[in-house]
Enzyme design. Structure first.
Site, mmCIF file in Angstrom:
data_model
loop_
_atom_site.group_PDB
_atom_site.id
_atom_site.type_symbol
_atom_site.label_atom_id
_atom_site.label_comp_id
_atom_site.label_asym_id
_atom_site.label_seq_id
_atom_site.Cartn_x
_atom_site.Cartn_y
_atom_site.Cartn_z
ATOM 1 N N ASP A 197 27.128 41.779 85.516
ATOM 2 C CA ASP A 197 27.507 42.583 86.490
ATOM 3 C C ASP A 197 28.866 42.226 86.777
ATOM 4 O OD1 ASP A 197 27.844 44.239 88.857
ATOM 5 O OD2 ASP A 197 26.024 43.948 89.488
ATOM 6 N N HIS B 240 30.733 44.096 89.585
ATOM 7 C CA HIS B 240 31.053 44.558 90.807
ATOM 8 C C HIS B 240 31.479 43.430 91.795
ATOM 9 C CE1 HIS B 240 28.980 47.923 88.995
ATOM 10 N NE2 HIS B 240 29.694 48.730 89.958
HETATM 11 C C1 B12 Z 1 33.544 50.495 92.552
HETATM 12 C C2 B12 Z 1 32.237 50.659 91.671
HETATM 13 C C3 B12 Z 1 32.741 50.280 90.379
HETATM 14 C C4 B12 Z 1 33.918 49.672 89.871
HETATM 15 C C5 B12 Z 1 33.784 48.380 90.306
HETATM 16 C C6 B12 Z 1 35.056 47.289 90.164
HETATM 17 C C7 B12 Z 1 34.714 45.796 90.436
HETATM 18 N N1 B12 Z 1 35.060 45.193 89.508
HETATM 19 O O1 B12 Z 1 34.214 45.751 91.448
HETATM 20 C C8 B12 Z 1 33.630 49.937 88.438
HETATM 21 C C9 B12 Z 1 34.371 51.444 88.426
HETATM 22 C C10 B12 Z 1 34.472 48.949 87.442
HETATM 23 C C11 B12 Z 1 32.313 50.011 88.128
HETATM 24 C C12 B12 Z 1 31.684 50.086 86.920
HETATM 25 C C13 B12 Z 1 30.380 50.206 86.704
HETATM 26 N N2 B12 Z 1 29.468 50.517 87.810
HETATM 27 CO CO1 B12 Z 1 29.855 50.861 89.350
HETATM 28 N N3 B12 Z 1 30.125 51.263 91.109
HETATM 29 C C14 B12 Z 1 31.193 51.215 92.088
HETATM 30 C C15 B12 Z 1 30.789 52.001 93.655
HETATM 31 C C16 B12 Z 1 31.521 53.375 93.414
HETATM 32 C C17 B12 Z 1 31.192 51.099 94.739
HETATM 33 C C18 B12 Z 1 30.823 49.661 94.576
HETATM 34 C C19 B12 Z 1 31.445 49.078 95.759
HETATM 35 O O2 B12 Z 1 32.547 48.729 95.543
HETATM 36 N N4 B12 Z 1 31.343 49.291 97.078
HETATM 37 C C20 B12 Z 1 32.010 49.036 98.117
HETATM 38 C C21 B12 Z 1 31.217 47.301 98.573
HETATM 39 C C22 B12 Z 1 32.224 46.796 99.776
HETATM 40 O O3 B12 Z 1 29.804 47.488 98.801
HETATM 41 P P1 B12 Z 1 28.703 46.679 98.095
HETATM 42 O O4 B12 Z 1 29.282 46.415 96.584
HETATM 43 O O5 B12 Z 1 27.620 47.670 98.000
HETATM 44 O O6 B12 Z 1 28.368 45.498 98.683
HETATM 45 C C23 B12 Z 1 28.139 45.516 100.001
HETATM 46 C C24 B12 Z 1 26.433 45.604 100.306
HETATM 47 O O7 B12 Z 1 25.780 46.125 99.103
HETATM 48 C C25 B12 Z 1 25.987 44.257 100.435
HETATM 49 N N5 B12 Z 1 25.617 43.202 99.353
HETATM 50 C C26 B12 Z 1 26.099 43.457 98.086
HETATM 51 N N6 B12 Z 1 25.513 42.385 97.461
HETATM 52 C C27 B12 Z 1 24.854 41.529 98.270
HETATM 53 C C28 B12 Z 1 24.108 40.499 98.320
HETATM 54 C C29 B12 Z 1 23.455 39.795 99.518
HETATM 55 C C30 B12 Z 1 22.621 38.869 99.468
HETATM 56 C C31 B12 Z 1 23.686 40.369 100.652
HETATM 57 C C32 B12 Z 1 23.073 40.042 101.945
HETATM 58 C C33 B12 Z 1 24.420 41.690 100.764
HETATM 59 C C34 B12 Z 1 24.937 42.266 99.668
HETATM 60 O O8 B12 Z 1 27.198 43.615 101.399
HETATM 61 C C35 B12 Z 1 28.361 44.186 100.774
HETATM 62 C C36 B12 Z 1 29.325 44.196 101.997
HETATM 63 O O9 B12 Z 1 29.156 45.184 102.806
HETATM 64 C C37 B12 Z 1 29.148 51.979 93.199
HETATM 65 C C38 B12 Z 1 28.519 53.248 94.106
HETATM 66 C C39 B12 Z 1 28.599 53.055 95.593
HETATM 67 N N7 B12 Z 1 28.162 52.281 96.112
HETATM 68 O O10 B12 Z 1 29.260 54.036 96.122
HETATM 69 C C40 B12 Z 1 28.922 51.922 91.809
HETATM 70 C C41 B12 Z 1 27.768 51.686 91.107
HETATM 71 C C42 B12 Z 1 27.344 50.428 92.011
HETATM 72 N N8 B12 Z 1 28.137 51.259 89.793
HETATM 73 C C43 B12 Z 1 27.021 51.574 88.898
HETATM 74 C C44 B12 Z 1 27.255 51.377 87.667
HETATM 75 C C45 B12 Z 1 25.986 51.861 86.786
HETATM 76 C C46 B12 Z 1 28.522 50.994 87.047
HETATM 77 C C47 B12 Z 1 28.410 50.651 85.377
HETATM 78 C C48 B12 Z 1 27.142 50.084 84.780
HETATM 79 C C49 B12 Z 1 28.500 51.870 84.642
HETATM 80 C C50 B12 Z 1 29.760 52.860 85.063
HETATM 81 N N9 B12 Z 1 29.451 53.775 85.983
HETATM 82 O O11 B12 Z 1 30.828 52.641 84.107
HETATM 83 C C51 B12 Z 1 29.750 49.801 85.379
HETATM 84 C C52 B12 Z 1 29.293 48.265 85.472
HETATM 85 C C53 B12 Z 1 30.229 47.457 84.819
HETATM 86 C C54 B12 Z 1 29.610 46.035 84.978
HETATM 87 N N10 B12 Z 1 29.799 45.401 84.096
HETATM 88 O O12 B12 Z 1 29.414 45.640 86.182
HETATM 89 C C55 B12 Z 1 25.754 52.165 89.351
HETATM 90 C C56 B12 Z 1 24.640 51.310 89.774
HETATM 91 C C57 B12 Z 1 23.308 52.078 89.500
HETATM 92 C C58 B12 Z 1 22.144 51.592 89.873
HETATM 93 N N11 B12 Z 1 21.970 50.278 90.351
HETATM 94 O O13 B12 Z 1 21.393 52.275 90.058
HETATM 95 C C59 B12 Z 1 26.519 52.589 91.031
HETATM 96 C C60 B12 Z 1 25.383 52.504 92.333
HETATM 97 C C61 B12 Z 1 27.004 54.043 90.742
HETATM 98 C C62 B12 Z 1 25.936 55.228 90.477
HETATM 99 N N12 B12 Z 1 25.291 55.677 91.382
HETATM 100 O O14 B12 Z 1 25.834 55.125 89.305
HETATM 101 N N13 B12 Z 1 31.626 50.610 89.418
#
Ligand code: B12
Ligand code: B12
Lengths: 144, 496, 496, 144
Positions: A13, A15
């Site tokens: 992963d 992200h």
């Molecule tokens: C930006 C994004 C990308 C970017 C990532 C850039 C990068 N290198 O970071 C790109 C475009 C490259 C990408 C690629 C992929 N992505 Co993407 N991505 C997203 C997106 C839109 C936003 C994620 C994000 O940055 N959020 C903002 C941050 C601040 O929030 P967060 O990550 O959720 O983290 C917060 C909380 O979750 C929490 N948290 C996170 N981890 C932890 C751990 C602990 C212990 C705690 C307490 C809290 C915590 O705290 C964080 C801060 O508030 C999400 C969907 C969404 N959420 O809207 C999909 C999503 C995560 N991606 C997804 C997928 C499938 C992929 C890909 C596999 C396929 C693709 N679509 O191309 C690839 C994966 C590549 C890889 N090897 O990882 C899926 C996951 C599906 C699932 N789980 O069912 C999602 C949900 C989109 C979807 N609906 O399909 N992605």
């Protein structure tokens, strides 16, 4: 409270945004954070946690393969001699799953707390403050 | 040594042989026979023709599941119920990592349990024949969408399998997608992919190539995204690619997005040779989505409005379930229809936004400065320049997980919501440009009565998922810590 | 005789007595006691204050069900899950017809069976006390929304019941809403309503009044809608109304909608006395919706975009279930949140559209010509002028079901999607204006290679529900006869 | 085929756009249309249909009170000596109802055909052409 935290994204992963935000927030809150970045293997988590004697290991997974990536994670930690609370958070299942089910799965795998992707850094900090105050080295383990 | 030069025929064959040995399905690839298969396809499945001759922006979703039958019915749904013009096949993460064994395990698990054990379609494991079954089963052209740094085997198999469009590139599928892959390696690997596309193209089978414009999807300044697109386009063109779709991910500010898409089109045409047909693709918001389908529809709607005004050649749509996980096929089709409705209501209107020209000028100037820096770093060779410019931070991408990039540049929105550069680090742009960005950000800092800081960046990262564009302090709204109506589940600390 | 003059105190009392005798609940109304009740309400429930002092467009849905408990929980949902700033109570159709017995039957049926036997809240049947229970139960201010030509008893009861805002007017709740009511009668009836509002206002309880801007909701040319708003505003102001919210229904063309909202605000302030506070309300698309929630979300999104750019004081939202019937509370709240997300993402952006000024100028000029015609028809008296101008067709509304209007004017979209007048009939505007509209429509006819005809009007009426803005011939798309993905049920001829 | 059609919106309903479009389409298709407009009572329908010896009576209702408004409708027609096919169309129930249920309700009340609000004028014309060819004065009554 200078508790030590190991943080990383497991498996293939990549992200990174979530842990970047978490790292900044935890550091600002006074934790000592070791951020291993994305695509971190179980062994790398274990090694860092052991080296720094981490109080907590925070695993992040967004891409939907968390379950496969975490199989045997707690055994790996134990083998490395790590005794820390373990959290996992993010998008932990592929698709539109019911989170309660997902939580149960990861609880059964040994994680002390399971967070969904709506978790704010503040919530993580609140939990850490509770758990690390509790534990302050190997006392009881939270079972929430 | 790495150079931006066309791979010689003999070397292409050697690498091809090697690569095809990496997994048993590679053996089935036969170039001549594949050309014949492509020739047998109807005009409606010729990706480049369909895209390049469209008279309105075409819509394409993202979608991939493990099993073939499931993938067929998923794409049928998106074609029939979503009225997608172009179809995708998104590849799973293990394949992206070249971990074909793990993908195999996942595929078998999926076949046995019916559960979603993979987050995409493992095309390598399926092999040439099953890819063709997919292509045959649908009416619209299908593109391979993935995120694979080393996509050589994937390309060999999917091109032979009848796909005529392939997303990605050495920078755009390295910097945002992985940690340890070196840029030099990825460039070599993509030179092979592009050369293979070129080889088909020379035989009359145009393979459309689409560098991934959104990069990390998170507040990427348009000038950076465009510079990367131009450089990747150049590398692909060298290898004989003649149909290039340059990408751009919505930042959410209408004027800036329209300006950026125009800049991308203009610079693409100027910078690339005349024998390359340049089209553009606009990705609906790629950053974090609101945890609420109703609000997500607002975000998708803004994507549709922007597309209607800017008129890119293609739009990649999002679904209202983006936040939660891989969407159901119904939600995916709904995202297409919401976008379509907006697009078709707005695209015939003559909408001219004031300020687009100035913004476009700034974007073009900055993007060209970055392209120049790449060329300088490589002494005129783009391939070498890319490696070096990223290593030194002269070219950089915000939130890049890759060790190949400094990942030190930080974006923030200005008072109007346009994405500016808050921390340039080593980014090689002129003082003039730095000053412009700085002034815009100072203006915002003044409005908010706070200093520029990482907190501002973090607030901006969350803003759209919290229900607004700019991460103002104390804006209330739907912050993650609040109790959002669409929230499917509280976090652990609330639940306990 | 009918005149635009303030109803004398004694006459007001006499009518009030009569009106309150029309249904038993009328007896409970006591003006002095009602003023006390209003005085006891917290500042957050003072409708005019909340609206007039807001620093951003406030959102308000439509909603009304038969039973009080149900209405409370419906509004609680819209307040909590929809984050509505202002709340509505929509009245049922029997009450609008003053058929209180039928409303009573419906209410009792609803109480017994729990079924939706009424399409709104029968406030007269509920009476003063139950209205106050509603006002007490919610945090936000609540408006009465209805469509009642003779709303005297409804006003007497709901004002006493604690509502501080009341939609409608003598033209806007006659012409689109009924067939046989004479305009002279409706004006007299609304003079009473406005005078009552004025009486409260003089006692320090500002009752906000909101003429219904969308009229028939179907391609109403902005100039006509605005002329009606100005005239109704004038009639209300004469009776002592001091808080007026003038309305406008989205036509779907961004430039025209922004221009119209600006024209409405400007002319409202110019035309009405300085002691009247004029605010504006923008109604999301009031015409036929697509039979598909995903597409409906696109329509709602465009409403949100328009509101963000034009910044009216209030926005009335639609739900994605608009096509199908009265929406569930969840869908209603979803419409609010989709709008909110769009609004909050876009409203901080400086968006200036080219061509707004010219369009605004044309709208203002035409609206003023129509207002002048009304004044001329009444020899300077607006009340008389309204009756006469409508009777002669000098002022007219497209698709008006009322016998009081000619209903002969017909709208059609021009090549840019702006609503123009296709058939002026007797509409009293200058040749100059007619020529401008004619030229715009000729341009469209040329584009489509067909003559202007009623077919063009019919195509435009269906266009948004068919998935586009302009009813072009052979545009394919989602025409009613096609098989729409979101269609909940085939028509009979298909089903049989 | 110069079949005669009585058209109107029943009850207190004022939604006029649908019948305006229908009127134009039916006239263009060669029907003799008597459009009673909105807010038409049962008696007005019956009177017009009797006077013009209508082949079909088309009732429109959008506002959600169709069921109440149509109680006794067919008795009123019979009393006036009207023998025509009867259609009803529009938004026939308040809220998000299942259309099949709604159709059954109005079938049971005596309507020969029941149309939802997605009906195009062309569909109405097709049905009328079938039914009025069939009937061509008092032959059999469609039971579809
Ligand atoms: C930006 C994004 C990308 C970017 C990532 C850039 C990068 N290198 O970071 C790109 C475009 C490259 C990408 C690629 C992929 N992505 Co993407 N991505 C997203 C997106 C839109 C936003 C994620 C994000 O940055 N959020 C903002 C941050 C601040 O929030 P967060 O990550 O959720 O983290 C917060 C909380 O979750 C929490 N948290 C996170 N981890 C932890 C751990 C602990 C212990 C705690 C307490 C809290 C915590 O705290 C964080 C801060 O508030 C999400 C969907 C969404 N959420 O809207 C999909 C999503 C995560 N991606 C997804 C997928 C499938 C992929 C890909 C596999 C396929 C693709 N679509 O191309 C690839 C994966 C590549 C890889 N090897 O990882 C899926 C996951 C599906 C699932 N789980 O069912 C999602 C949900 C989109 C979807 N609906 O399909 N992605
Ligand atoms: C425009 C409109 C209005 C305008 C009407 C102006 C006018 N005088 O015509 C205004 C704003 C005044 C209005 C008022 C009201 N409306 Co209204 N209105 C609409 C709206 C948005 C569009 C209707 C329309 O014109 N469609 C375009 C025409 C061309 O299509 P159509 O009417 O459906 O007709 C076609 C077919 O249905 C079919 N058809 C119709 N009748 C028949 C009959 C036969 C025999 C056949 C074969 C076919 C057929 O053929 C037609 C041509 O294609 C609808 C929602 C929607 N559909 O999107 C709500 C809607 C019909 N209204 C509704 C309501 C509740 C009202 C009000 C009671 C309350 C209110 N919201 O203020 C008042 C009623 C006042 C009254 N006394 O009637 C509800 C009805 C709820 C229900 N049934 O569950 C709806 C569905 C909105 C909603 N979701 O709540 N409305």
């Amino acid at each position: 409270m200078a508790a030590t935290v190991t943080l990383g994204v497991i498996g293939s992963d990549a992200h990174v945004v979530g842990i970047t935000i978490l790292e900044q927030a935890l550091s600002a809150a006074g934790f000592e954070v070791h951020n291993l970045g994305v695509q971190t293997s179980q062994e790398e988590f274990a090694e860092s946690a052991a080296t720094h004697d981490a109080d907590a290991v925070l695993v992040s997974s967004l891409y939907g393969h968390a379950e496969q990536d975490c199989r045997g994670f707690h055994e790996t930690l134990t083998e490395a001699g790590v005794d820390a609370v373990t959290y996992i958070g993010g998008n932990l299942a592929v698709g539109q799953n019911d989170f309660e089910e997902t939580r149960r799965t990861f609880r059964d795998m040994g994680f002390d707390r399971v967070f969904d992707s709506e978790t704010s850094p503040e919530e993580a900090i609140r939990a850490l403050e509770m758990d690390c105050a509790h534990s302050e080295r190997d006392t009881e383990r939270v079972t929430a | 040594m790495l150079r931006d030069e066309r791979i010689p025929a003999e070397q292409l064959r050697r690498i091809d042989g090697d690569v095809r040995g990496n997994w048993p399905t590679g053996q089935a690839v036969d170039f001549e026979e594949a050309v014949e298969f492509h020739e047998s396809l109807p005009a409606s499945k010729r990706f480049a023709d369909v895209l390049e001759n469209a008279d309105r922006p075409l819509l394409q979703p993202r979608a991939g599941v493990a099993r073939l039958e499931e993938q067929i019915s998923l794409l049928e749904h998106l074609q029939n119920e979503g009225q997608a013009d172009l179809l995708p096949t998104t590849i799973d993460s293990y394949t992206r990592d070249n971990q074909y064994e793990k993908a195999q395990t996942g595929l078998e698990e999926a076949r046995e349990t019916g559960k979603a054990a993979l987050n995409g379609f493992p095309a390598v494991n399926h092999g040439v024949e099953r890819c063709r079954e997919l292509v045959d089963a649908l009416d619209a052209p299908i593109e391979v969408r993935h995120g694979t740094p080393d996509a050589r085997l994937l390309a060999a198999i999917t091109f032979a399998g009848g796909f005529q469009s392939f997303e990605g590139g050495p920078i755009s599928y390295n910097i945002p997608y992985c940690k340890e892959n070196s840029l030099a390696d990825t460039i070599e690997h993509w030179q092979f992919v592009d050369r293979l596309a070129g080889a088909y193209t020379e035989r009359g089978i145009t393979i459309n190539r689409e560098p991934f414009g959104p990069l990390t999807g998170t507040l990427v300044p348009p000038s950076i995204a465009i510079a990367v697109m131009l450089v990747e386009g150049k590398l692909a063109a060298t290898q004989g690619v003649r149909s290039l779709t340059l990408g751009y991910g919505q930042v959410g500010n209408l004027v800036q997005d329209v300006a950026a898409l125009r800049a991308l089109k203009k610079l693409g045409n100027e910078y690339l040779n005349d024998d390359v047909t340049v089209t553009t693709v606009f990705h609906e918001w790629m950053g974090g989505f609101p945890p609420d389908e109703a609000r997500a529809n607002g975000v998708i709607g803004l994507g549709g409005t922007t597309a209607a005004i800017a008129q890119p050649d293609k739009v990649i749509t999002k679904s209202p379930q983006e936040f939660q996980g891989v969407p159901t096929k119904e939600a995916n089709a709904a995202g297409l229809r919401t976008t379509r409705q907006m697009l078709d209501m707005v695209r015939e209107q003559a909408i001219n936004l004031e300020g687009v020209d100035e913004e476009q000028e700034l974007i073009e100037r900055t993007a060209m400065e970055l392209v120049d820096t790449v060329e300088r770093h490589g002494d005129g060779d783009v391939a070498l320049g890319v490696v070096d410019a990223f290593a030194s931070g002269a070219l950089d991408v915000p939130f890049a997980p890759s060790d190949a990039a400094m990942g030190a540049v930080l974006p923030a929105r200005d008072d109007d919501g346009r994405v500016r550069i808050f921390e340039f680090a080593e980014l090689d742009v002129s003082d003039d440009v730095k000053e412009i960005h700085g002034n815009f950000l100072d203006e915002r800092a003044r409005t908010e009565g706070r200093k520029r800081s990482f907190k501002m960046v973090a607030d901006d990262v969350d803003a759209i998922s919290d229900g607004r564009l700019i991460g103002r302090p104390n804006a209330g709204g739907n912050s993650r810590s609040g109790d959002d109506p669409g929230a499917p589940n509280g976090g652990e600390s609330r639940a306990d």
